[in-house]
Design a protein around this motif. Structure first.
Motif, mmCIF file in Angstrom:
data_model
loop_
_atom_site.group_PDB
_atom_site.id
_atom_site.type_symbol
_atom_site.label_atom_id
_atom_site.label_comp_id
_atom_site.label_asym_id
_atom_site.label_seq_id
_atom_site.Cartn_x
_atom_site.Cartn_y
_atom_site.Cartn_z
ATOM 1 N N GLU A 35 11.755 23.991 -11.676
ATOM 2 C CA GLU A 35 10.341 24.199 -11.366
ATOM 3 C C GLU A 35 9.866 25.518 -11.954
ATOM 4 O O GLU A 35 10.588 26.514 -11.951
ATOM 5 C CB GLU A 35 10.131 24.200 -9.847
ATOM 6 C CG GLU A 35 10.422 22.871 -9.188
ATOM 7 C CD GLU A 35 9.415 21.798 -9.545
ATOM 8 O OE1 GLU A 35 8.379 22.122 -10.167
ATOM 9 O OE2 GLU A 35 9.663 20.636 -9.208
ATOM 10 N N GLU A 61 9.596 9.252 -14.313
ATOM 11 C CA GLU A 61 8.601 9.564 -13.295
ATOM 12 C C GLU A 61 8.118 8.329 -12.539
ATOM 13 O O GLU A 61 8.064 8.313 -11.314
ATOM 14 C CB GLU A 61 7.400 10.273 -13.921
ATOM 15 C CG GLU A 61 7.668 11.697 -14.355
ATOM 16 C CD GLU A 61 8.300 11.773 -15.729
ATOM 17 O OE1 GLU A 61 8.505 10.697 -16.347
ATOM 18 O OE2 GLU A 61 8.592 12.887 -16.199
ATOM 19 N N TYR A 138 18.457 19.677 -10.310
ATOM 20 C CA TYR A 138 17.123 19.218 -10.703
ATOM 21 C C TYR A 138 17.240 17.984 -11.585
ATOM 22 O O TYR A 138 18.170 17.853 -12.387
ATOM 23 C CB TYR A 138 16.379 20.327 -11.456
ATOM 24 C CG TYR A 138 16.034 21.522 -10.604
ATOM 25 C CD1 TYR A 138 14.827 21.587 -9.915
ATOM 26 C CD2 TYR A 138 16.927 22.590 -10.472
ATOM 27 C CE1 TYR A 138 14.515 22.683 -9.124
ATOM 28 C CE2 TYR A 138 16.618 23.685 -9.682
ATOM 29 C CZ TYR A 138 15.413 23.731 -9.016
ATOM 30 O OH TYR A 138 15.104 24.812 -8.235
ATOM 31 N N ARG A 140 15.003 15.846 -14.298
ATOM 32 C CA ARG A 140 13.828 15.968 -15.148
ATOM 33 C C ARG A 140 13.839 14.919 -16.248
ATOM 34 O O ARG A 140 14.894 14.481 -16.703
ATOM 35 C CB ARG A 140 13.778 17.365 -15.797
ATOM 36 C CG ARG A 140 13.621 18.494 -14.793
ATOM 37 C CD ARG A 140 12.191 18.509 -14.228
ATOM 38 N NE ARG A 140 12.030 19.582 -13.259
ATOM 39 C CZ ARG A 140 12.109 19.420 -11.947
ATOM 40 N NH1 ARG A 140 12.384 18.234 -11.443
ATOM 41 N NH2 ARG A 140 11.926 20.437 -11.124
ATOM 42 N N ARG A 144 10.336 16.495 -21.185
ATOM 43 C CA ARG A 144 9.984 17.903 -20.982
ATOM 44 C C ARG A 144 10.652 18.792 -22.024
ATOM 45 O O ARG A 144 10.269 19.949 -22.203
ATOM 46 C CB ARG A 144 10.405 18.354 -19.586
ATOM 47 C CG ARG A 144 9.650 17.690 -18.449
ATOM 48 C CD ARG A 144 10.283 18.014 -17.108
ATOM 49 N NE ARG A 144 10.306 19.446 -16.828
ATOM 50 C CZ ARG A 144 9.485 20.053 -15.980
ATOM 51 N NH1 ARG A 144 8.559 19.356 -15.343
ATOM 52 N NH2 ARG A 144 9.587 21.351 -15.756
#
Length: 275
Positions: A35, A61, A138, A140, A144
């Motif tokens: 983050e 996502e 995390y 992701r 990204r």
């Protein structure tokens, strides 16, 4: 092992220390891995994974990383300049030994072509006992990192998952390795004689985890040996018992995950994944 209370660093001698992590220069790819409002990332281990399905509309996502089967194809370690404060002084940590020992791929050298294979050897660093990180993990989208990853075709990087276990500034870290005095300070690195160990669970927590792993794999090895010997002498009861236990485990896993999987599948049929 226990951390030295008043560490005296001598070139080439093993040393165990524990202290607060300080980051002089964050890992260059650390920001997209965690983050944005988290403390600076000194180091993180990662693994890149591709989904088990072929639907090009599904991304990390909108489908949810926890509702998908993933296969690891690369893993590695990224770091900047960091160390730990112990006994009032800073000791810099050099993870190069980890990178070289596990033949890790730099994140900036990931190349995604028309085929991506499941490389079982690439998960070694992620699961290594040399890097026992449990405070943070995390998940992701690889999208990204599109500025750092080379993609040779029209693959949607948002469908790929990157998992990272970072060391954030302020974390209490225990490190074992080979100490060296250098101009302006001290450094700790790994060698074949004194492998580098980094953990955010303390040396005691790491020992407890190792003990559980040894018991677990030892029990599995013993059970397999019993089955092999019993089958060889004509007693098939242990073999049948193993098959039944395996089926029970599969049934338990299916029942535990069925509600979440069904809800995710219903959302997908309703088209909610396109929002």
């Amino acid at each position: 092992m226990e951390p030295d209370e008043t560490p005296h660093i001598v070139d080439g001698e093993p040393i165990a220390i524990e202290g607060e992590l300080v980051v002089d220069k964050a890992a260059s790819t650390g920001e997209p891995a965690v983050e944005g409002n988290d403390p600076p990332v000194g180091m993180y281990v990662w693994r890149a994974r591709f989904p088990d399905n072929t639907n090009s509309n599904i991304t990390v996502e909108n489908w949810g990383w926890e509702h998908q089967e993933w296969h690891t194809f690369e893993s590695g370690v990224e770091w900047g300049s960091f160390g730990i404060i112990t006994d009032g002084r800073s000791v810099r940590i050099d993870p190069t030994w980890l990178h070289e020992t596990y033949d890790a791929t730099p994140l900036t050298e990931i190349s995604i072509g028309r085929t991506v294979s499941d490389d079982r050897f690439s998960v070694d660093l992620w699961d290594s006992w040399h890097v026992f990180l449990r405070d943070h993990c995390y998940h992701r989208s690889l999208g990204r990192f599109k500025a750092h990853v080379e993609c040779h075709d029209s693959r949607n990087l948002a469908r790929f998952l990157l998992e990272a276990k970072p060391l954030l500034e302020g974390t209490t870290v225990a490190v074992y390795g080979e100490g060296y005095a250098e101009e302006g300070g001290f450094i700790l690195r790994g060698t074949n004689e004194n492998p580098l160990l980094i953990t955010d669970q303390g040396f005691k927590g790491h020992r407890q985890w190792l003990a559980k792993q040894l018991i677990q794999y030892g029990a599995i090895a013993l059970f397999v040996l019993v089955i092999a010997v019993a089958t060889w002498v004509g007693n098939y009861l242990p073999l049948y018992t193993g098959i039944v236990l395996w089926l029970i485990m599969i049934g338990y896993y299916t029942v535990q995950n069925l509600p979440d999987d069904l809800r995710a599948f219903v959302r997908f049929l309703r088209g909610e994944h396109k929002k």
